[in-house]
Motif scaffolding. Structure first.
Motif, PDB file in Angstrom:
ATOM      1  N   GLY A 194      91.392  32.088  31.390  1.00 55.26           N
ATOM      2  CA  GLY A 194      90.370  32.952  31.967  1.00 55.26           C
ATOM      3  C   GLY A 194      90.258  32.731  33.464  1.00 55.26           C
ATOM      4  N   GLY A 195      89.079  33.024  34.001  1.00 53.58           N
ATOM      5  CA  GLY A 195      88.865  32.878  35.432  1.00 53.58           C
ATOM      6  C   GLY A 195      88.999  34.199  36.149  1.00 53.58           C
ATOM      7  N   GLU A 196      88.552  34.192  37.401  1.00 54.99           N
ATOM      8  CA  GLU A 196      88.482  35.424  38.187  1.00 54.99           C
ATOM      9  C   GLU A 196      89.791  35.706  38.910  1.00 54.99           C
ATOM     10  OE1 GLU A 196      85.179  34.847  40.825  1.00 54.99           O
ATOM     11  OE2 GLU A 196      83.751  34.582  39.171  1.00 54.99           O
ATOM     12  N   THR A 197      90.129  36.989  38.967  1.00 52.75           N
ATOM     13  CA  THR A 197      91.216  37.415  39.846  1.00 52.75           C
ATOM     14  C   THR A 197      90.580  37.984  41.123  1.00 52.75           C
ATOM     15  OG1 THR A 197      91.240  39.564  38.765  1.00 52.75           O
ATOM     16  CG2 THR A 197      92.763  37.902  37.924  1.00 52.75           C
ATOM     17  N   GLY A 198      91.415  38.444  42.045  1.00 46.88           N
ATOM     18  CA  GLY A 198      90.886  38.990  43.291  1.00 46.88           C
ATOM     19  C   GLY A 198      91.389  38.192  44.480  1.00 46.88           C
ATOM     20  N   VAL A 199      90.738  38.380  45.622  1.00 49.61           N
ATOM     21  CA  VAL A 199      91.215  37.783  46.877  1.00 49.61           C
ATOM     22  C   VAL A 199      91.314  36.260  46.781  1.00 49.61           C
ATOM     23  CG1 VAL A 199      90.637  37.373  49.303  1.00 49.61           C
ATOM     24  CG2 VAL A 199      90.419  39.673  48.346  1.00 49.61           C
ATOM     25  N   LEU A 231      97.811  28.965  68.721  1.00 48.99           N
ATOM     26  CA  LEU A 231      97.627  29.582  67.419  1.00 48.99           C
ATOM     27  C   LEU A 231      97.735  31.092  67.537  1.00 48.99           C
ATOM     28  CD1 LEU A 231      94.501  27.531  66.320  1.00 48.99           C
ATOM     29  CD2 LEU A 231      96.873  27.117  65.657  1.00 48.99           C
ATOM     30  N   GLU A 232      98.380  31.694  66.567  1.00 45.95           N
ATOM     31  CA  GLU A 232      98.409  33.152  66.499  1.00 45.95           C
ATOM     32  C   GLU A 232      97.766  33.557  65.180  1.00 45.95           C
ATOM     33  OE1 GLU A 232     101.607  36.790  66.010  1.00 45.95           O
ATOM     34  OE2 GLU A 232     102.320  34.746  66.248  1.00 45.95           O
ATOM     35  N   LEU A 233      96.701  34.338  65.273  1.00 49.45           N
ATOM     36  CA  LEU A 233      96.017  34.795  64.061  1.00 49.45           C
ATOM     37  C   LEU A 233      96.910  35.790  63.342  1.00 49.45           C
ATOM     38  CD1 LEU A 233      93.383  34.969  62.348  1.00 49.45           C
ATOM     39  CD2 LEU A 233      92.648  36.804  63.872  1.00 49.45           C
ATOM     40  N   VAL A 234      97.272  35.476  62.109  1.00 47.75           N
ATOM     41  CA  VAL A 234      98.146  36.400  61.381  1.00 47.75           C
ATOM     42  C   VAL A 234      97.423  37.128  60.257  1.00 47.75           C
ATOM     43  CG1 VAL A 234     100.304  35.227  61.949  1.00 47.75           C
ATOM     44  CG2 VAL A 234      99.065  34.542  59.904  1.00 47.75           C
ATOM     45  N   ARG A 235      96.250  36.628  59.830  1.00 48.35           N
ATOM     46  CA  ARG A 235      95.578  37.292  58.717  1.00 48.35           C
ATOM     47  C   ARG A 235      94.135  36.824  58.607  1.00 48.35           C
ATOM     48  NH1 ARG A 235      97.932  36.283  52.778  1.00 48.35           N
ATOM     49  NH2 ARG A 235      96.539  34.500  52.870  1.00 48.35           N
ATOM     50  N   THR A 236      93.221  37.760  58.386  1.00 47.93           N
ATOM     51  CA  THR A 236      91.835  37.437  58.044  1.00 47.93           C
ATOM     52  C   THR A 236      91.538  38.125  56.722  1.00 47.93           C
ATOM     53  OG1 THR A 236      91.185  37.436  60.391  1.00 47.93           O
ATOM     54  CG2 THR A 236      89.429  37.646  58.769  1.00 47.93           C
ATOM     55  N   LEU A 237      91.165  37.350  55.701  1.00 46.10           N
ATOM     56  CA  LEU A 237      90.868  37.935  54.402  1.00 46.10           C
ATOM     57  C   LEU A 237      89.435  37.618  53.998  1.00 46.10           C
ATOM     58  CD1 LEU A 237      94.014  37.209  52.173  1.00 46.10           C
ATOM     59  CD2 LEU A 237      93.307  39.389  53.183  1.00 46.10           C
ATOM     60  N   ALA A 238      88.782  38.616  53.411  1.00 50.26           N
ATOM     61  CA  ALA A 238      87.400  38.463  52.958  1.00 50.26           C
ATOM     62  C   ALA A 238      87.380  38.145  51.477  1.00 50.26           C
ATOM     63  CB  ALA A 238      86.629  39.749  53.229  1.00 50.26           C
ATOM     64  N   GLY A 239      87.122  36.905  51.122  1.00 54.74           N
ATOM     65  CA  GLY A 239      86.907  36.562  49.716  1.00 54.74           C
ATOM     66  C   GLY A 239      85.418  36.540  49.443  1.00 54.74           C
ATOM     67  N   PRO A 240      85.036  36.584  48.174  1.00 56.42           N
ATOM     68  CA  PRO A 240      83.616  36.394  47.885  1.00 56.42           C
ATOM     69  C   PRO A 240      83.199  34.962  48.229  1.00 56.42           C
ATOM     70  CG  PRO A 240      84.895  36.752  45.845  1.00 56.42           C
ATOM     71  CD  PRO A 240      85.841  36.894  46.986  1.00 56.42           C
ATOM     72  N   HIS A 262      89.048  33.658  54.672  1.00 58.12           N
ATOM     73  CA  HIS A 262      90.368  33.021  54.752  1.00 58.12           C
ATOM     74  C   HIS A 262      91.044  33.421  56.059  1.00 58.12           C
ATOM     75  CE1 HIS A 262      89.906  32.111  50.463  1.00 58.12           C
ATOM     76  NE2 HIS A 262      89.579  33.373  50.290  1.00 58.12           N
ATOM     77  N   LEU A 263      91.268  32.453  56.936  1.00 60.12           N
ATOM     78  CA  LEU A 263      91.844  32.717  58.261  1.00 60.12           C
ATOM     79  C   LEU A 263      93.186  32.008  58.356  1.00 60.12           C
ATOM     80  CD1 LEU A 263      88.843  33.442  58.584  1.00 60.12           C
ATOM     81  CD2 LEU A 263      88.816  32.177  60.727  1.00 60.12           C
ATOM     82  N   LYS A 264      94.242  32.793  58.548  1.00 63.88           N
ATOM     83  CA  LYS A 264      95.571  32.178  58.593  1.00 63.88           C
ATOM     84  C   LYS A 264      96.194  32.296  59.986  1.00 63.88           C
ATOM     85  CE  LYS A 264      98.718  32.686  55.147  1.00 63.88           C
ATOM     86  NZ  LYS A 264      99.902  33.212  54.416  1.00 63.88           N
ATOM     87  N   TYR A 265      96.774  31.207  60.445  1.00 58.27           N
ATOM     88  CA  TYR A 265      97.362  31.136  61.787  1.00 58.27           C
ATOM     89  C   TYR A 265      98.812  30.658  61.733  1.00 58.27           C
ATOM     90  CZ  TYR A 265      92.447  31.270  62.921  1.00 58.27           C
ATOM     91  OH  TYR A 265      91.127  31.647  62.985  1.00 58.27           O
ATOM     92  N   ARG A 266      99.629  31.248  62.572  1.00 63.77           N
ATOM     93  CA  ARG A 266     100.941  30.680  62.842  1.00 63.77           C
ATOM     94  C   ARG A 266     100.759  29.712  64.007  1.00 63.77           C
ATOM     95  NH1 ARG A 266     103.860  35.376  63.738  1.00 63.77           N
ATOM     96  NH2 ARG A 266     103.870  35.605  61.479  1.00 63.77           N
TER      97      ARG A 266
END
Lengths: 221, 221
Positions: B52-57, B194-203, B207-211
């Motif tokens: 079980g458990g949640e799917t999503g971001v 740092l280069e920002l490559v992705r910002t994701l909105a989770g509940p 989530h901030l990802k950098y190269r």
């Protein structure tokens, strides 16, 4: 009631100003890069009297930041230098003769002084009796619009700790300053509960918005 | 070449561990809440043998974190307590008899020791000759897969400053710890771009990802 909102750019290591701040370099070393996401936006360009500029997430965030705001509160150092490098009257502030506010601005200071009326609708009021009084005056001036808490770090910390802040939006820039003034120092968690309400991906910056829930405030509701 | 990736949860004020860390409370006070976004995800539940458990971001991010990883590097304190509260042999680590890694884990330490083979495919190797050697051994073990840098803060700082880290993902939890161990202390910007490559909105988490672009490394390319 209108909200007290703070919208401020921080480095990934949490600083709003870099090391070695001075009257000649009020943001400190390296910190101009914090605000690079702002400059290309259409909203910022319009604020400085230009046209054109980029639309998109960063511009939306900039526009929202200034929408529905009727008054601003700021700390003394954000208003201007104590001893200015610009002649005899440092008491005109950092913001030029036409500050970008266009509404009443309440400056926290220990030195009483007459209000300073600038061009473009900005009047600086100098408040000597504390943060609650400044907020009360700003709310009265703002009417049903919101009050913007402009900074700096110590001022934001005081409003957070006192439970006055309703909304905090942090624009996280992908840089490390390694020193300077940290926004979220001296703010204990037991006094401040944050609820993440939005994460937005702008080019070169992440916009994180929180609702502030203060236990003391909640208990008084 | 495979990448060295670090994916770590921090509080909004930048801490990976709270105040007063101890063998009985290795994350420090209040820091368990950092990881609340992890527990409901389907990927985490599967890791601890549940269903079980949640799917999503948040689940997508968790799955990606462990995908394509062939080895892990960690600091001594992340492996286990120096003096354990659990009997005579503290050298079994924090992670139980079936650690969640399932691949070779290289532990930075000053004390040489034989490899420790655990259930489920995890073997702990104790590396006494520094971060470059640990990374080299991990890369050899990982083959064409990536190496995961698990922490703690000091270990991440060392790999960042040395220019070894390729990717940094920060999961920013909406809490303030007010003290403890800060991830991005002692890391000067001149050594880390740092280069920002992705910002994701989770509940409940951003989530901030950098190269990571390291000037020294770039010059050597």
């Amino acid at each position: 009631m209108s909200k007290l909102r703070c919208s401020i750019t921080i480095s990934l290591d949490g600083y709003v100003a870099g090391p070695n701040q001075s009257a000649a370099n009020p943001l400190g070393e390296g910190a101009r890069r914090l605000h690079e996401w702002v400059f290309p936006t259409r909203t910022f360009r319009a604020m400085i009297g230009g046209d054109g500029g980029e639309t998109g997430v960063n511009d939306d965030v900039m526009r929202e930041m200034f929408a529905h705001v009727g008054a601003t509160v700021m700390g003394r150092n954000m208003f201007g230098p104590v001893r200015g490098p610009w002649g005899e009257n440092p008491w005109r502030g950092w913001w030029g003769e036409t500050p970008p506010y266009g509404h009443p601005v309440f400056v926290l200071t220990h030195h009483a002084r007459e209000p300073l009326v600038m061009a473009g609708g900005t009047t600086f009021h100098f408040v000597t009796d504390g943060i609650a009084s400044a907020l009360e005056q700003a709310r009265a001036a703002a009417g049903d619009r919101d009050v913007n808490l402009a900074g700096g770090a110590r001022t934001v910390q005081q409003y957070l700790a006192a439970g006055f802040l309703d909304e905090l939006e942090l624009h996280v820039a992908p840089i490390l300053l390694g020193g300077g003034e940290r926004l979220l120092d001296r703010v204990a968690d037991e006094n401040v509960n944050l609820e993440l309400v939005r994460t937005l991906a702008g080019p070169g910056v992440s916009h994180l918005k929180y609702r502030v829930r203060n236990p003391a405030k909640r208990a008084a509701d």
